[in-house]
Design a protein around this motif. Structure first.
Motif, mmCIF file in Angstrom:
data_model
loop_
_atom_site.group_PDB
_atom_site.id
_atom_site.type_symbol
_atom_site.label_atom_id
_atom_site.label_comp_id
_atom_site.label_asym_id
_atom_site.label_seq_id
_atom_site.Cartn_x
_atom_site.Cartn_y
_atom_site.Cartn_z
ATOM 1 N N ALA A 100 9.805 0.634 -4.322
ATOM 2 C CA ALA A 100 9.552 1.874 -5.047
ATOM 3 C C ALA A 100 8.367 2.572 -4.415
ATOM 4 C CB ALA A 100 9.261 1.561 -6.516
ATOM 5 N N ASP A 101 8.445 3.906 -4.319
ATOM 6 C CA ASP A 101 7.305 4.631 -3.746
ATOM 7 C C ASP A 101 6.296 4.992 -4.836
ATOM 8 O OD1 ASP A 101 8.432 6.737 -5.099
ATOM 9 O OD2 ASP A 101 9.257 7.707 -3.298
ATOM 10 N N ALA A 102 5.192 5.608 -4.396
ATOM 11 C CA ALA A 102 4.103 5.901 -5.332
ATOM 12 C C ALA A 102 4.564 6.811 -6.471
ATOM 13 C CB ALA A 102 2.930 6.538 -4.586
ATOM 14 N N LYS A 144 1.314 1.610 -11.838
ATOM 15 C CA LYS A 144 0.828 0.679 -10.810
ATOM 16 C C LYS A 144 -0.447 -0.057 -11.234
ATOM 17 C CE LYS A 144 -1.641 3.990 -7.802
ATOM 18 N NZ LYS A 144 -1.060 5.334 -8.074
ATOM 19 N N GLN A 145 -1.233 0.564 -12.079
ATOM 20 C CA GLN A 145 -2.476 -0.092 -12.495
ATOM 21 C C GLN A 145 -2.235 -1.270 -13.450
ATOM 22 O OE1 GLN A 145 -5.024 2.422 -14.861
ATOM 23 N NE2 GLN A 145 -3.280 3.561 -15.666
ATOM 24 N N TRP A 146 -0.993 -1.449 -13.901
ATOM 25 C CA TRP A 146 -0.693 -2.566 -14.820
ATOM 26 C C TRP A 146 0.199 -3.620 -14.174
ATOM 27 C CZ3 TRP A 146 -4.300 -1.551 -17.930
ATOM 28 C CH2 TRP A 146 -4.511 -0.264 -18.429
ATOM 29 N N LEU A 147 0.523 -3.440 -12.906
ATOM 30 C CA LEU A 147 1.472 -4.357 -12.264
ATOM 31 C C LEU A 147 0.803 -5.650 -11.836
ATOM 32 C CD1 LEU A 147 3.532 -1.845 -10.070
ATOM 33 C CD2 LEU A 147 4.244 -2.987 -12.193
ATOM 34 N N GLY A 170 0.820 -1.210 0.000
ATOM 35 C CA GLY A 170 0.000 0.000 0.000
ATOM 36 C C GLY A 170 0.853 1.258 0.000
ATOM 37 N N GLU A 171 1.991 1.182 0.663
ATOM 38 C CA GLU A 171 2.862 2.351 0.701
ATOM 39 C C GLU A 171 3.990 2.207 -0.323
ATOM 40 O OE1 GLU A 171 5.492 4.987 3.877
ATOM 41 O OE2 GLU A 171 4.728 3.024 4.469
ATOM 42 N N PHE A 172 4.525 1.004 -0.400
ATOM 43 C CA PHE A 172 5.617 0.736 -1.342
ATOM 44 C C PHE A 172 5.257 -0.441 -2.246
ATOM 45 C CE2 PHE A 172 7.838 2.788 2.217
ATOM 46 C CZ PHE A 172 8.492 3.802 1.520
#
Lengths: 190, 316
Positions: A95-97, A104-107, A79-81
């Motif tokens: 990795a951070d946001a 992130k939506q494709w990971l 959630g954070e990393f």
């Protein structure tokens, strides 16, 4: 880190400029026949993504940036990393946001992605051009509506929402172009 | 490896051959003699903005020889010896110059016209360009008017600080520090050249940018009797009403070397044979050097020199 002179500037070279790592996109040599020679350089700031043009006197140099693109496996997020692993060294990176950004939506877990490391820390993450993801939620498919026309939103396992044709149902796996965020085709279920 | 192949298309190479023939025909009809002078000479130019490639190897090379950055000195020796009007179509070499519009080895068309002033030569350059490019019409504009028109600024009178402020406001120049001519070069090459359309001749350069041109001190500000031709923003040719005074020439050589010292560049010995030729007497004349490869670019609408060179630097 080595330093590079304007005549060594090539597309893809990573340099430090105003304290930030930048990638050179284009380098144009500009010289009036009887005057000062310049290099007009298009760069991308790898931290902010900003693309702009800077003019240098020919022969000036910039320090290279310790930036590497490494293929890694995506592990999970707390959630954070977001956590990635270098499959060669088994070293894990968080990795951070800001670094994962829209990627992130494709990971998808266990899938390979390209992680750009700056001084050993993830600076950005880029998804493969195409990913295959399962639809976790969409309106029921319409029988007989297999041809053109109409689309509906579908939520994927990663949380991304893409528009899909009406005949696609929940539970199906689809192929998505991550550069445009568009549905490409049904993927064969593995 | 695919780089054994030519970079230019067969059609571009054919156009190039046609233009070589057209240029030779143009000068043959006008009674201008084709000449050839050494590529490898004992002296290079002193110009601080031009670096030669130097040949040091070889049993016969006692002292370093310089690949010519232009045939200017040798052609002026021919003129002083009474050659009459001459042209040369040959190779020239410049270190550090590589890019979309530069190849370290390139083809230069250079010609000299005894009895012509720079305005007469501008007219002849325009005729050659119209012939080679199949275009009609050209515009002649002074350096001062050009800056006033595009940047609303008088390049002869604006302070260095004003030039720097304008450049910094309009371009990202980072920590760039330049002298007055450097800022003028930056504004001309980044802000004005890209906006030039058609065949444009710019003349009346600042006296500080005279190079080997005479200076006209009769007007409100002294200007160099120097001109440049552009085709759609591509710089094609640079010409002078040639300096013939050996004492003034020696002073400019010394000033070039002083500028080289300030910039940390190697000084160049002035060519004693050129000075001797000027001493013997260069006839009043104008001369111009035109980048032949760029002329081919303009003729076929190419964006890069690679499109008009069989084997550019990387494939040579």
């Amino acid at each position: 880190m080595a330093s590079y002179s304007t005549n060594e500037f090539r597309s893809g070279l990573k340099v430090m400029l105003d304290g930030d790592p930048c990638s050179i996109l284009e380098n144009e040599f500009v010289k009036p026949g009887k005057g000062q020679a310049f290099n007009r350089v298009r760069l991308r700031n790898l931290k902010t993504g900003r693309v702009w043009e800077r003019t240098f006197k020919s022969g000036e140099s910039l320090e290279g940036a310790d930036v590497m693109d490494v293929s890694m496996e995506y592990l999970y997020t707390d959630g954070e990393f977001w956590y990635f692993m270098d499959p060669k060294s088994f070293e894990q990176h968080q990795a951070d946001a800001a670094a994962v950004g829209d990627t992130k939506q494709w990971l998808k877990e266990q899938e390979p992605v390209e992680v750009t490391l700056y001084n050993g820390t993830p600076l950005s993450v880029s998804a493969p051009n195409f990913v295959e993801l399962e639809i976790v939620e969409t309106d029921p498919g319409l029988k007989g509506d297999t041809a053109q026309g109409g689309s509906k939103p579908a939520t994927l396992s990663t949380g991304a929402v893409v528009r899909v044709p009406l005949f696609i149902s929940q539970g199906e796996v689809i192929r998505v172009d991550t550069r445009t965020g568009e549905y490409v085709a049904r993927a064969s279920k593995s | 490896m695919d780089d054994w192949r030519p970079a230019a298309s067969p059609a571009a190479l054919a156009r190039r051959a046609e233009l070589l023939a057209a240029v030779r025909g143009f000068f043959a009809r006008r009674g201008v003699l084709e000449v050839e002078t050494p590529l490898l000479a004992s002296h290079g130019v002193t110009d601080p903005a031009i670096e030669p490639l130097v040949v040091q190897g070889g049993a016969i090379v006692a002292a370093p020889r310089y690949l010519q950055t232009s045939p200017e000195y040798a052609m002026k020796r021919l003129l002083a010896a009474g050659s009459g009007p001459i042209y040369q179509l040959g190779r020239a070499f410049r270190d550090n110059e590589a890019g979309r519009r530069h190849n370290p080895e390139f083809t230069l068309l250079e010609w000299y016209r005894p009895g012509f002033d720079h305005h007469a030569l501008m007219a002849e350059v325009a005729e050659l360009l119209e012939l080679c490019l199949g275009r009609a019409g050209w515009r002649k504009v002074s350096y001062g008017d050009l800056f006033r028109e595009h940047l609303d600024l008088d390049p002869h009178r604006a302070s260095t600080a004003a030039l720097a402020a304008l450049a910094r406001a309009e371009l990202d120049t980072g920590g760039l520090e330049l002298d007055r001519d450097g800022w003028l070069d930056l504004l001309l090459s980044h802000r004005i050249e890209p906006a030039l359309e058609g065949i444009v001749c710019v003349h009346g350069y600042p006296a500080s940018q005279a190079a080997l041109a005479r200076i006209d001190a009769s007007g409100p500000v002294p200007v160099a009797e120097r001109f440049e031709f552009y085709v759609d923003g591509l710089e094609l040719a640079n010409g002078y009403h040639e300096l013939a005074d050996p004492a003034e020439q020696a002073r400019r050589f010394a000033a070039d070397n002083a500028s080289r010292r300030r910039r940390g560049l190697a000084e160049r010995d002035p060519d004693p044979r050129l000075l001797a030729a000027l001493e013997a007497g260069l006839p009043p004349c104008s001369g111009v050097a035109l980048g032949f490869d760029r002329l081919v670019m303009a003729a076929i609408g190419a964006a890069s020199l690679e499109e008009v060179l069989a084997f550019p630097w990387e494939r040579a």
